[in-house]
Motif scaffolding. Sequence first.
Motif, PDB file in Angstrom:
ATOM      1  N   VAL A  56      44.566  14.235  32.770  1.00 12.04           N
ATOM      2  CA  VAL A  56      43.838  15.368  32.682  1.00 12.04           C
ATOM      3  C   VAL A  56      42.415  14.956  33.672  1.00 12.04           C
ATOM      4  CG1 VAL A  56      43.637  17.036  31.509  1.00 12.04           C
ATOM      5  CG2 VAL A  56      45.368  15.214  30.958  1.00 12.04           C
ATOM      6  N   ALA A  57      42.559  15.825  34.220  1.00 16.14           N
ATOM      7  CA  ALA A  57      41.155  15.656  35.255  1.00 16.14           C
ATOM      8  C   ALA A  57      39.787  15.688  34.107  1.00 16.14           C
ATOM      9  CB  ALA A  57      41.266  16.388  36.783  1.00 16.14           C
ATOM     10  N   THR A  58      38.769  15.655  34.546  1.00 16.33           N
ATOM     11  CA  THR A  58      37.886  16.303  34.133  1.00 16.33           C
ATOM     12  C   THR A  58      36.908  17.102  35.085  1.00 16.33           C
ATOM     13  OG1 THR A  58      35.851  14.151  34.908  1.00 16.33           O
ATOM     14  CG2 THR A  58      36.803  13.692  32.756  1.00 16.33           C
ATOM     15  N   PRO A  59      36.040  17.928  34.819  1.00 14.27           N
ATOM     16  CA  PRO A  59      35.397  18.601  35.846  1.00 14.27           C
ATOM     17  C   PRO A  59      34.293  17.386  37.250  1.00 14.27           C
ATOM     18  CG  PRO A  59      34.781  19.522  33.626  1.00 14.27           C
ATOM     19  CD  PRO A  59      35.367  18.027  32.783  1.00 14.27           C
ATOM     20  N   ALA A  60      34.190  16.966  36.047  1.00 14.57           N
ATOM     21  CA  ALA A  60      33.237  15.858  37.490  1.00 14.57           C
ATOM     22  C   ALA A  60      34.603  15.249  38.235  1.00 14.57           C
ATOM     23  CB  ALA A  60      32.800  14.667  36.893  1.00 14.57           C
ATOM     24  N   GLU A  61      35.450  15.068  38.189  1.00 11.68           N
ATOM     25  CA  GLU A  61      36.714  14.611  39.098  1.00 11.68           C
ATOM     26  C   GLU A  61      37.405  15.737  39.871  1.00 11.68           C
ATOM     27  OE1 GLU A  61      38.427  11.285  36.099  1.00 11.68           O
ATOM     28  OE2 GLU A  61      39.051  12.857  35.346  1.00 11.68           O
ATOM     29  N   TRP A  62      37.633  16.928  38.450  1.00 12.92           N
ATOM     30  CA  TRP A  62      38.020  17.880  39.947  1.00 12.92           C
ATOM     31  C   TRP A  62      37.049  18.460  41.121  1.00 12.92           C
ATOM     32  CZ3 TRP A  62      42.528  19.048  39.659  1.00 12.92           C
ATOM     33  CH2 TRP A  62      43.974  19.882  40.467  1.00 12.92           C
ATOM     34  N   ALA A  63      35.713  18.119  40.389  1.00  5.37           N
ATOM     35  CA  ALA A  63      35.146  18.736  42.387  1.00  5.37           C
ATOM     36  C   ALA A  63      35.804  17.226  43.184  1.00  5.37           C
ATOM     37  CB  ALA A  63      33.572  18.148  41.623  1.00  5.37           C
ATOM     38  N   ARG A  64      36.193  16.354  42.993  1.00  5.35           N
ATOM     39  CA  ARG A  64      36.321  15.889  44.349  1.00  5.35           C
ATOM     40  C   ARG A  64      38.058  17.177  45.337  1.00  5.35           C
ATOM     41  NH1 ARG A  64      36.852   9.709  46.045  1.00  5.35           N
ATOM     42  NH2 ARG A  64      35.941   9.628  44.322  1.00  5.35           N
ATOM     43  N   VAL A  65      39.090  17.329  43.670  1.00  2.00           N
ATOM     44  CA  VAL A  65      40.086  18.314  44.853  1.00  2.00           C
ATOM     45  C   VAL A  65      39.423  19.548  45.252  1.00  2.00           C
ATOM     46  CG1 VAL A  65      41.672  19.679  43.223  1.00  2.00           C
ATOM     47  CG2 VAL A  65      41.293  17.159  42.941  1.00  2.00           C
ATOM     48  N   THR A  66      38.446  19.764  44.632  1.00  2.00           N
ATOM     49  CA  THR A  66      37.689  21.201  45.063  1.00  2.00           C
ATOM     50  C   THR A  66      37.219  20.707  46.954  1.00  2.00           C
ATOM     51  OG1 THR A  66      36.347  22.222  43.752  1.00  2.00           O
ATOM     52  CG2 THR A  66      35.760  22.852  45.663  1.00  2.00           C
ATOM     53  N   GLU A  67      36.889  19.958  47.479  1.00  2.00           N
ATOM     54  CA  GLU A  67      36.222  19.162  49.056  1.00  2.00           C
ATOM     55  C   GLU A  67      37.581  18.229  49.101  1.00  2.00           C
ATOM     56  OE1 GLU A  67      34.001  15.384  47.747  1.00  2.00           O
ATOM     57  OE2 GLU A  67      33.001  16.631  46.913  1.00  2.00           O
ATOM     58  N   ASP A 119      42.155  26.986  31.213  1.00  2.00           N
ATOM     59  CA  ASP A 119      43.244  25.626  30.565  1.00  2.00           C
ATOM     60  C   ASP A 119      42.856  24.479  30.731  1.00  2.00           C
ATOM     61  OD1 ASP A 119      45.059  24.933  29.519  1.00  2.00           O
ATOM     62  OD2 ASP A 119      46.383  25.518  31.086  1.00  2.00           O
ATOM     63  N   PRO A 120      41.382  23.621  30.417  1.00  2.00           N
ATOM     64  CA  PRO A 120      40.921  23.037  31.128  1.00  2.00           C
ATOM     65  C   PRO A 120      41.777  21.791  30.867  1.00  2.00           C
ATOM     66  CG  PRO A 120      39.126  23.722  28.690  1.00  2.00           C
ATOM     67  CD  PRO A 120      41.158  24.852  28.700  1.00  2.00           C
ATOM     68  N   HIS A 121      43.577  22.024  29.446  1.00  2.00           N
ATOM     69  CA  HIS A 121      44.653  20.634  30.255  1.00  2.00           C
ATOM     70  C   HIS A 121      45.274  21.344  31.085  1.00  2.00           C
ATOM     71  CE1 HIS A 121      42.563  19.407  26.105  1.00  2.00           C
ATOM     72  NE2 HIS A 121      42.376  20.790  26.079  1.00  2.00           N
ATOM     73  N   GLY A 122      45.185  22.216  32.714  1.00  2.00           N
ATOM     74  CA  GLY A 122      45.593  22.278  33.044  1.00  2.00           C
ATOM     75  C   GLY A 122      45.840  21.728  34.546  1.00  2.00           C
ATOM     76  N   PHE A 123      44.623  20.605  34.656  1.00  2.00           N
ATOM     77  CA  PHE A 123      44.325  19.927  35.957  1.00  2.00           C
ATOM     78  C   PHE A 123      44.509  18.572  36.251  1.00  2.00           C
ATOM     79  CE2 PHE A 123      42.064  23.932  34.808  1.00  2.00           C
ATOM     80  CZ  PHE A 123      42.050  24.711  36.265  1.00  2.00           C
ATOM     81  N   PHE A 124      45.305  18.448  37.271  1.00  2.00           N
ATOM     82  CA  PHE A 124      46.002  16.327  37.481  1.00  2.00           C
ATOM     83  C   PHE A 124      45.351  15.891  38.334  1.00  2.00           C
ATOM     84  CE2 PHE A 124      48.129  19.777  33.722  1.00  2.00           C
ATOM     85  CZ  PHE A 124      48.384  18.722  32.893  1.00  2.00           C
ATOM     86  N   SER A 140      47.369  21.963  39.387  1.00  2.00           N
ATOM     87  CA  SER A 140      46.914  22.060  38.544  1.00  2.00           C
ATOM     88  C   SER A 140      47.886  23.249  37.863  1.00  2.00           C
ATOM     89  CB  SER A 140      45.792  23.591  38.928  1.00  2.00           C
ATOM     90  OG  SER A 140      46.436  24.462  39.400  1.00  2.00           O
ATOM     91  N   LEU A 141      48.291  23.416  36.849  1.00  2.00           N
ATOM     92  CA  LEU A 141      49.353  24.464  36.339  1.00  2.00           C
ATOM     93  C   LEU A 141      48.575  25.146  35.098  1.00  2.00           C
ATOM     94  CD1 LEU A 141      52.409  25.428  35.944  1.00  2.00           C
ATOM     95  CD2 LEU A 141      52.741  22.980  34.978  1.00  2.00           C
ATOM     96  N   VAL A 142      47.975  25.942  35.180  1.00  3.84           N
ATOM     97  CA  VAL A 142      46.729  26.878  33.984  1.00  3.84           C
ATOM     98  C   VAL A 142      48.048  27.880  33.587  1.00  3.84           C
ATOM     99  CG1 VAL A 142      45.020  28.616  34.004  1.00  3.84           C
ATOM    100  CG2 VAL A 142      45.541  26.464  35.505  1.00  3.84           C
TER     101      VAL A 142
END
Length: 291
Positions: free
Chosen positions: A21-32, A53-58, A71-73
């Motif tokens: 499960v990704a943290t917000p900092a880790e998910w920033a890479r996905v946005t890039e 849904d903080p637990h829905g990003f992988f 993601s599965l929100v």
Amino acid sequence: MSTTETPRSIPTALPGFTVRVATPAEWARVTEWANREGWNHGFSDAACFLATDPHGFFLGYLGDRPVAAVSLVNHNDGYAVWGHYLVDPGFRAQGYGRATCRVARKHAGDRILASDAMPGQVTNYTRSGLVRAHDTVHYTGLPRPSGDAAAGVVPYEPAWLDAVTDYDRLSFPDGRPAFLAHWLAAEGHRTFLRVTDGVLTGYGVLRPAPLRWRIGPLVADTEQDGEALFAALTTGLGPDEEVSLFVPERQGWFAAARGLTEEFRVVRMYTAAVPEGRAERVYAIGSLELG
């Protein structure tokens, strides 16, 4: 409806490949990643998405390197939305995306799932149990003025949150109160309401993004309500500032009438039938990633 709690990091059948499960900092890479693919995520999208849904990003990791995402929100106890299906180009066609999806799938329990497939992937999605519902079309361009922006259109205030949430539920497959609580008032978002005789008859959101402004959701009782909201949202944009919106195919005429042109389309699919509601009143969805 059940949700399976996903451990911080779990192994898969692929050697050296784990999903977490990704943290917000880790998910920033996905946005890039997404914006390199031209997805044009809004500047506040990730913060709103993860807050829903903080637990829905992988993220799928090959050793210490992230190579896949999905993601599965869960919007509520009955409805969830797939999104952000991405694999690093150098690691595609090796099963990493599918393995990440298999881990993520448990998070939604037995909720109805929605997803948007590129036309060439519809057969693969069908094999996973999803059924085609309709096309969603991406329109872009310089907006053509429409209607009187001042007539009955007011800026959003938090006191309207419950009313907007109830109104939105009439045209969305299920309720999404957490998403709207963040989306309507996010940094940089411009949200307007159409109010007729004290009754809410539409709402719309404009947000900034790297390539062009994005509109969505835009939901209205009538074409006139939609025109007034579109005018309010686009008033103040510079002459060279473009907008984009994702429109259910049946409402494509509305975007075309505003001077926008089709860029591409995706196919909305579900694992089970969903209530149609007032789908004809949806002139733009919020995002492909969360519906």
